[in-house]
Design a protein around this motif. Structure first.
Motif, short mmCIF file in Angstrom:
data_model
loop_
_atom_site.label_atom_id
_atom_site.label_comp_id
_atom_site.label_asym_id
_atom_site.label_seq_id
_atom_site.Cartn_x
_atom_site.Cartn_y
_atom_site.Cartn_z
N GLN A 1 0.92 -1.46 -0.13
CA GLN A 1 -0.07 0.55 -0.31
C GLN A 1 0.30 1.18 -0.47
O GLN A 1 0.73 2.44 -0.41
CB GLN A 1 -0.95 0.09 1.32
CG GLN A 1 -1.90 -1.01 1.26
CD GLN A 1 -2.56 -0.87 2.86
OE1 GLN A 1 -2.72 -0.47 3.64
NE2 GLN A 1 -3.25 -2.35 2.29
N ASN A 2 2.54 1.17 0.44
CA ASN A 2 3.08 1.91 0.09
C ASN A 2 4.32 2.69 -0.11
O ASN A 2 5.67 2.76 -0.02
CB ASN A 2 3.61 2.47 2.16
CG ASN A 2 2.01 3.19 3.27
OD1 ASN A 2 1.73 3.83 3.59
ND2 ASN A 2 1.49 1.57 3.67
N LYS A 3 4.38 1.26 -1.19
CA LYS A 3 5.62 0.85 -2.29
C LYS A 3 5.98 2.85 -3.09
O LYS A 3 6.96 2.44 -2.98
CB LYS A 3 4.98 -0.38 -3.26
CG LYS A 3 4.45 -0.07 -4.01
CD LYS A 3 4.07 -0.77 -5.10
CE LYS A 3 3.25 -0.37 -6.15
NZ LYS A 3 2.93 -1.88 -6.82
N LYS B 1 5.98 4.84 -1.67
CA LYS B 1 6.80 6.38 -0.98
C LYS B 1 8.33 5.47 -0.62
O LYS B 1 8.81 5.71 0.16
CB LYS B 1 5.93 5.85 0.57
CG LYS B 1 5.36 6.85 0.31
CD LYS B 1 4.36 6.68 1.63
CE LYS B 1 2.11 6.86 1.04
NZ LYS B 1 1.28 7.01 2.57
N TYR C 1 9.26 3.16 8.15
CA TYR C 1 8.18 3.25 6.96
C TYR C 1 8.09 1.00 7.88
O TYR C 1 7.67 0.66 7.97
CB TYR C 1 8.24 2.90 5.85
CG TYR C 1 7.75 3.86 5.22
CD1 TYR C 1 5.56 3.83 5.71
CD2 TYR C 1 8.11 5.14 4.59
CE1 TYR C 1 5.11 5.38 4.77
CE2 TYR C 1 7.16 6.29 4.15
CZ TYR C 1 6.01 6.46 4.47
OH TYR C 1 5.37 7.26 4.17
N SER D 1 7.18 7.64 10.70
CA SER D 1 6.84 8.28 8.95
C SER D 1 5.67 9.50 9.36
O SER D 1 4.45 9.11 10.56
CB SER D 1 6.23 7.23 7.95
OG SER D 1 5.12 6.72 8.41
N ASP E 1 2.58 10.10 7.99
CA ASP E 1 1.42 9.85 7.74
C ASP E 1 0.74 8.87 9.08
O ASP E 1 -0.28 8.51 8.81
CB ASP E 1 1.40 9.15 5.47
CG ASP E 1 2.49 8.27 5.93
OD1 ASP E 1 3.82 7.76 6.14
OD2 ASP E 1 2.53 7.44 4.69
#
Length: 338
Positions: free
Chosen positions: A57-59, A61, A133, A188, A190
């Protein structure tokens, strides 16, 4: 769990170099699968799956998705709750793997360092982006919904079943208090903005239960006080000293003669098939095998998520082998069960 295993395996196969190093990849997958599929209740394949899902889902970033994936797979490879060098041994295992696939030495050292950072998590100073992350993925469980968080609490307690219940509650509460004192639970931005408040709510909820010695009593179950817990334990020892029968046919009249009521509830892999509501917990209970040839008596703490058998009073082995639980009460059961 088979579906989870297949998804985790697919992620493993998609890593760089693995298609060209099939034998090495297969051998290491067997090690990973064996350890993460062992008797662990939380640090298992589901934990890996949840972390790899967050990575996916965060690849966009993350700079090195491959290295973060390696860190996820190896960070809990060695997990022995009674030992203090799990992270070091896990990092050593990764270093061995990295040599076999001829991973760049700088990348290997970086991932090993990331694995070591999970030993203290929030003490890490100014982690770079990918490490931030990775650490956030590992602690994302703290900000999960309440049902999943309760499953997590239950899993951690099972992994520390060698620690007496009251001692565990005190030690675990102290650890979580330190988490709450940190200005940020996630590195992080977010994750900090979207998850920090929920995580703190979950932590406070668990700490309250730990400090009242009523952990694993969910919202549908009345929280017992310490005197009720002690009284329940005292009743168990009294019953054992009186020679409680192990034969189910003799057990019912034996309980009835002592004005105790008996309710038998099916189990499916250690969980209640039908949730009990409005029950005072902890409860005296009998655990039985499907053929009724094995019956154990003890005290249980539980919730709709599952049952927790305090190891101080049980020697059950794998409780997945038990097929029913019988609760017995010293008051009319309609006062407790609706």
């Amino acid at each position: 769990m088979q579906e989870i295993r297949e998804k985790v395996f697919q992620t493993w196969q998609q890593l760089p170099k693995h298609s060209a190093l099939r034998t090495i990849s297969s051998n290491w997958w067997q090690k990973l699968d064996a350890l993460y599929s062992s008797s662990r209740s939380y640090h298992n394949l589901l934990h890996l799956h949840e972390m790899t899902q967050l990575l996916q889902q965060n690849k966009e970033k993350i700079s090195r998705n491959d290295l973060v994936t390696y860190a996820i797979f190896f960070h809990d490879l060695v997990y022995e709750p009674t030992e203090n060098d799990n992270e070091e041994k896990s990092a050593e295992a990764f270093t061995e793997f990295a040599k076999e696939i001829t991973l760049d030495i700088r990348d290997s050292r970086m991932v090993s360092n990331w694995i070591l950072q999970t030993k203290s998590h929030l003490k890490t100073q100014n982690p770079e982006n990918d490490l931030s992350y990775f650490l956030d993925f590992d602690l994302a469980i703290l900000s999960s919904n309440r049902k999943r968080y309760e499953e997590y609490c239950l899993g951690i307690r099972r992994e520390y079943k060698h620690v007496p219940y009251h001692q565990y509650c005190e030690a675990r509460a102290a650890v979580l208090d330190k988490f709450l004192s940190c200005p940020r639970l996630y590195f992080s931005d977010d994750f900090h903005l979207s998850r920090d408040l929920v995580a703190r709510e979950n932590l406070r909820w668990e700490i309250d239960l730990l400090k009242s010695k009523s952990l694993f009593c969910g919202p549908k179950i009345q929280t017992p006080n310490v005197s009720a817990w002690r009284a329940s334990i005292a009743t168990i020892f009294e019953l054992k000293s009186e020679g409680c029968p192990n034969d189910i046919d003799q057990l019912r009249p034996w309980l009835k003669s002592r004005n105790l009521f008996f309710l038998r509830v099916p189990l499916e892999r250690g969980k209640l098939k039908y949730p009990l509501e409005h029950c005072a917990m902890p409860l005296n209970c009998i655990l039985g095998s499907s053929d009724d040839q094995r019956v154990a008596v003890g005290t249980v703490v539980g919730s709709s998520v599952g049952l927790y058998f305090d190891p101080s009073f049980w020697d059950l082995g794998d409780f997945d082998d038990w097929s029913w639980v019988g609760f017995f009460f010293g008051v009319p059961k309609h006062d407790l069960i609706q």
